[in-house]
Design an enzyme around this catalytic site. Structure first.
Site, PDB file in Angstrom:
ATOM      1  N   LYS A  65      40.053  38.291  47.939  1.00 23.10           N
ATOM      2  CA  LYS A  65      41.530  38.353  47.930  1.00 23.10           C
ATOM      3  C   LYS A  65      42.099  37.005  47.513  1.00 23.10           C
ATOM      4  O   LYS A  65      42.993  36.932  46.690  1.00 23.10           O
ATOM      5  CB  LYS A  65      42.093  38.689  49.316  1.00 23.10           C
TER       6      LYS A  65
ATOM      7  N   ASN B  25      42.949  54.073  25.312  1.00 18.04           N
ATOM      8  CA  ASN B  25      42.522  53.451  26.559  1.00 18.04           C
ATOM      9  C   ASN B  25      41.023  53.717  26.670  1.00 18.04           C
ATOM     10  O   ASN B  25      40.579  54.835  26.477  1.00 18.04           O
ATOM     11  CB  ASN B  25      43.301  54.119  27.715  1.00 18.04           C
ATOM     12  N   GLY B  26      40.216  52.676  26.952  1.00 26.67           N
ATOM     13  CA  GLY B  26      38.774  52.877  27.073  1.00 26.67           C
ATOM     14  C   GLY B  26      38.036  52.096  26.005  1.00 26.67           C
ATOM     15  O   GLY B  26      38.577  51.151  25.425  1.00 26.67           O
TER      16      GLY B  26
ATOM     17  N   GLU C 237      41.361  36.152  43.722  1.00 29.75           N
ATOM     18  CA  GLU C 237      41.995  36.950  42.669  1.00 29.75           C
ATOM     19  C   GLU C 237      43.504  36.719  42.568  1.00 29.75           C
ATOM     20  O   GLU C 237      44.052  36.811  41.472  1.00 29.75           O
ATOM     21  CB  GLU C 237      41.643  38.435  42.757  1.00 29.75           C
TER      22      GLU C 237
ATOM     23  N   TRP D 253      44.981  46.016  27.925  1.00 32.09           N
ATOM     24  CA  TRP D 253      44.189  45.041  28.677  1.00 32.09           C
ATOM     25  C   TRP D 253      42.998  44.744  27.770  1.00 32.09           C
ATOM     26  O   TRP D 253      42.165  45.617  27.509  1.00 32.09           O
ATOM     27  CB  TRP D 253      43.736  45.664  30.000  1.00 32.09           C
TER      28      TRP D 253
ATOM     29  N   ARG E 183      48.708  48.500  36.402  1.00 27.76           N
ATOM     30  CA  ARG E 183      47.304  48.625  36.007  1.00 27.76           C
ATOM     31  C   ARG E 183      46.754  47.332  35.418  1.00 27.76           C
ATOM     32  O   ARG E 183      45.545  47.192  35.268  1.00 27.76           O
ATOM     33  CB  ARG E 183      47.146  49.753  34.981  1.00 27.76           C
TER      34      ARG E 183
ATOM     35  N   GLU F  68      35.294  39.861  51.339  1.00 27.19           N
ATOM     36  CA  GLU F  68      36.565  40.477  50.943  1.00 27.19           C
ATOM     37  C   GLU F  68      37.709  39.455  51.046  1.00 27.19           C
ATOM     38  O   GLU F  68      38.568  39.376  50.168  1.00 27.19           O
ATOM     39  CB  GLU F  68      36.829  41.713  51.822  1.00 27.19           C
TER      40      GLU F  68
ATOM     41  N   CYS G 263      44.355  49.612  30.302  1.00 29.77           N
ATOM     42  CA  CYS G 263      45.383  50.042  29.345  1.00 29.77           C
ATOM     43  C   CYS G 263      46.143  51.266  29.863  1.00 29.77           C
ATOM     44  O   CYS G 263      45.600  52.078  30.601  1.00 29.77           O
ATOM     45  CB  CYS G 263      44.739  50.430  28.031  1.00 29.77           C
TER      46      CYS G 263
ATOM     47  N   LYS H 172      44.138  47.151  37.390  1.00 34.85           N
ATOM     48  CA  LYS H 172      44.112  47.930  38.635  1.00 34.85           C
ATOM     49  C   LYS H 172      43.022  48.988  38.605  1.00 34.85           C
ATOM     50  O   LYS H 172      42.331  49.201  39.577  1.00 34.85           O
ATOM     51  CB  LYS H 172      45.483  48.579  38.854  1.00 34.85           C
TER      52      LYS H 172
ATOM     53  N   HIS I 207      21.333  27.396  54.450  1.00 37.33           N
ATOM     54  CA  HIS I 207      20.373  27.610  53.359  1.00 37.33           C
ATOM     55  C   HIS I 207      20.961  27.222  52.007  1.00 37.33           C
ATOM     56  O   HIS I 207      20.490  27.686  50.977  1.00 37.33           O
ATOM     57  CB  HIS I 207      19.893  29.067  53.368  1.00 37.33           C
TER      58      HIS I 207
HETATM   59  C1  F6R Z   1      40.208  43.807  44.515  1.00 38.99           C
HETATM   60  C2  F6R Z   1      40.250  45.101  43.888  1.00 38.99           C
HETATM   61  C3  F6R Z   1      39.058  45.546  43.123  1.00 38.99           C
HETATM   62  C4  F6R Z   1      38.824  47.059  43.313  1.00 38.99           C
HETATM   63  C5  F6R Z   1      37.685  47.539  42.401  1.00 38.99           C
HETATM   64  C6  F6R Z   1      37.380  48.994  42.610  1.00 38.99           C
HETATM   65  O1  F6R Z   1      41.377  43.536  45.232  1.00 38.99           O
HETATM   66  O2  F6R Z   1      41.231  45.799  43.954  1.00 38.99           O
HETATM   67  O3  F6R Z   1      37.918  44.816  43.460  1.00 38.99           O
HETATM   68  O4  F6R Z   1      38.525  47.291  44.655  1.00 38.99           O
HETATM   69  O5  F6R Z   1      38.036  47.313  41.071  1.00 38.99           O
HETATM   70  O6  F6R Z   1      38.483  49.790  42.298  1.00 38.99           O
HETATM   71  P1  F6R Z   1      38.571  51.286  42.799  1.00 38.99           P
HETATM   72  O7  F6R Z   1      38.667  51.243  44.290  1.00 38.99           O
HETATM   73  O8  F6R Z   1      39.800  51.846  42.157  1.00 38.99           O
HETATM   74  O9  F6R Z   1      37.313  51.975  42.361  1.00 38.99           O
END
Ligand code: F6R
Length: 610
Positions: free
Chosen positions: A484, A98-99, A487, A74, A27, A480, A2, A605, A503
């Protein structure tokens, strides 16, 4: 997560609030709303979906007034619909939040018992209802009622409130989630971060944990958690000068992928003396020499950066590493070492689980280090030693440049640890420094693979499941790469240690499941390639990423479906250059699928709730 914006000005505020909310879009959110006070009366507009929907609502039913608060939500408690969207309001007050209010169920029950009727499913609505109850039934002033409510709320949150009949008053509080106040000429602003306020002012004052504030058009008063009035330092934010535009790219994510050669170089330059060929850490660093163990924790992409760093700390510094995702580490009953340090990695520096894991490690006497992209963030402030990643603002929800800059900082830390612990001599230090200084050029070379990747993406977009395989430092990178892809393209993808294939996951292999093999030409190359051949023997189609020599050698056992020639690099540092094609592959696959690349569905974000 949020986002909050609030303004008291001399002119209409709903347009500027909308502009501020647009800067918080990165965000992640699924509904939005604004409340203002006009001719003494509270009014609000809310809409589901993107801010264009709110903009349309405001065109149809304009919102007047020179004071207001706005919000992008959010969803946590309750579906993303208009009733659950913020601001939540009663006749006397409108609130954005927010929270999470952890004790909302208990507060809600006690208010219902007093005859209060709730309209939404949110935890937030207890805040205006509680304040309204204190205002009306206990005859309190807005400030007293706000203070009274704060004392009853449990959880991590940032809130802002305006009151019917009060055209020169915004009250706000920060507990867990950040809030920034901004000063203009005869105008005052508040926002979830300095980016939201960049169109209005660069004079920013961050509230500290537990602070609350009374904001009026000509000034503010800030109080700490004990209700003592305090001064908080004003700083000139560079968020206004930070290029919060797409720089000619179609998406922020594309821009951020392409920025990597530059920002990796910028990050390395903070830790490397190229003339002396030495790594140099800030004065307040960790005492690597005497450590029994290093604990590393983070979430998502930042966690994968930590997993790669584990290989570096173990190999270069012979330092035992315990690593776990922060949402697990924070609740584990760990035997913490007497001489221990813990390193937390976070782009935003506000991730709730990472912050909680940091506090847990601190409570057990660990020295705390933080690898952080936002220097004013909570995690940066709570760490004993802060190691910045100079990636600049990352706006695309999927992390790209922050990841490779985290790797740059972590490689320098592991190298410094190796030197401090006597396992890296001056010769090896010089070699590794030289190799690191090559990374920006090699990253640029990796980006030139884009046209080829674009072609492959057209085929990959037809798949519904994709596997990524790697060994050693390429194993976390496989995870990773899969993260990517899933998501932003919504294609199901998993990353595995290549040796783990037999396995279980090999059961998934058929011609419809592409397998992406990350096989740098290192000591594990032959092993990874034989795993690839096991896949091909079962009709699986593989995309091999390796050096030119590696691809030639691998072809002797049968040519893969596709191959990408990745620039040669020191074996240990391969994740830097293999990350970039993996990011580009996800990006172009998402383009083919037509998904919302910068703001993928359901994602936020900065994850400031548990
Ligand atoms: C994936 C992504 C998330 C963040 C995770 C941690 O592309 O961006 O997995 O890496 O939410 O976020 P931070 O780095 O802000 O603690």
């Amino acid at each position: 997560m949020c986002g909050i914006v609030g303004i008291i000005a001399k002119a209409e505020v709903s347009g500027p609030i909308l502009d501020g909310l647009k800067r918080l879009e990165y965000r992640g959110y699924d509904s939005s709303g604004i409340a203002t006070i006009h001719a003494g009366r509270l009014e609000r507009r809310r809409a589901v979906g993107k801010l264009q929907a709110l903009e349309q609502t405001l065109r149809e039913r304009p919102l007047h007034g020179a004071i207001g608060i706005g919000h992008t939500r959010w969803a946590t408690h309750g579906a993303p619909n208009v009733t659950n969207a913020h601001p939540h309001a009663t006749e006397t007050i409108a609130v954005v939040h927010n929270g999470i209010i952890e004790n909302f169920a208990e507060l809600r029950e006690s208010l219902i018992a007093k005859g209060v009727a709730f309209e939404s499913e949110t935890d937030t609505e207890v805040i205006p209802q509680l304040i309204n109850h204190l205002l009306v039934s206990h005859n309190m002033s807005p400030v007293e009622a706000f203070q009274g409510a704060l004392k009853k709320l449990q959880g991590a949150f940032a809130i802002a409130a305006i009151f019917d009949g009060e055209e020169d008053l915004i009250l706000c509080a920060r507990r867990g989630s950040p809030l920034a106040l901004g000063r203009g000429e005869g105008e005052r602003f508040l926002g979830s971060d300095a980016y939201a306020l960049a169109p209005f002012t660069n004079r920013i004052t961050y509230l500290k944990e537990g602070d609350w504030a009374i904001i009026r058009q000509d000034g503010w008063q800030i109080f700490d958690a004990t209700d003592t009035e305090v001064e908080r330092r004003e700083q000139l934010s560079d968020a206004a000068s930070a290029l919060i535009d797409k720089g000619g790219y179609r998406h922020f994510m594309a821009k951020e992928i392409h920025e990597q050669p530059e920002v990796i170089g910028h990050t390395l330059s903070a830790y490397i003396d190229p003339v002396a060929r030495k790594v140099t850490l800030p004065d307040r660093a960790l005492d690597f020499k005497n450590l029994e163990r290093l604990t590393i924790s983070a979430c998502g992409t930042a966690f994968y950066a930590g997993q790669i760093a584990k290989y570096w700390f173990e190999e270069w510094a012979r330092l035992p590493v315990e690593i776990d995702i922060a949402s697990e580490l924070r609740y584990r009953v760990l035997p913490w070492p007497k001489q221990g340090a813990a390193l937390f990695i976070s782009q935003s520096g506000e991730t709730a689980d990472t912050l909680a894991a940091l506090r847990e490690a601190k409570a057990h006497g660990q020295q705390i280090g933080a690898v952080i992209n936002v220097p004013e963030s909570t995690i940066a402030r709570e760490a004993d030693a802060c190691f910045p990643t100079n990636a600049g603002p990352e706006i695309g929800v999927a992390s790209t440049k922050a990841f490779t800059c985290q790797l740059a900082t972590l490689a320098c830390l592991a190298l410094a640890a190796g030197v401090a612990r006597g396992h890296i001599d001056a010769k090896r230090e010089g070699e590794l420094v030289d190799a690191l200084l090559e990374v920006p050029r090699l990253a640029l070379e990796a980006i030139t693979l884009e046209p080829q990747i674009e072609q492959i993406a057209h085929e990959l977009a037809q798949a519904s499941d994709v596997l990524y395989l790697g060994r050693g430092v390429s194993f976390p990178l496989a995870m990773e790469g899969a993260l990517k892809l899933k998501e932003i393209s919504y294609i199901h993808a998993e990353g595995y240690g290549a040796g783990e294939l037999k396995h279980g996951p090999i059961a998934l292999i058929d011609e419809k499941v592409p397998v992406i093999v990350l096989a740098p030409d290192d000591r594990l190359f032959e092993k990874t390639v034989s795993n690839m051949q096991e896949v091909m023997a079962r009709g699986g189609c593989c995309l091999l990423m390796s050096s030119a020599a590696g691809i030639e050698r691998a072809k002797r056992g049968g040519a893969p479906w596709q191959s990408l020639v990745i620039p040669d690099i020191d074996q240990a540092l391969s994740p830097f250059v293999y990350a970039i094609p993996a990011q580009l592959l996800a990006y172009h696959t998402a383009l083919v699928k037509g998904t919302d690349v910068d703001q993928p569905r359901n994602l936020a974000k900065s994850v400031t709730v548990e």
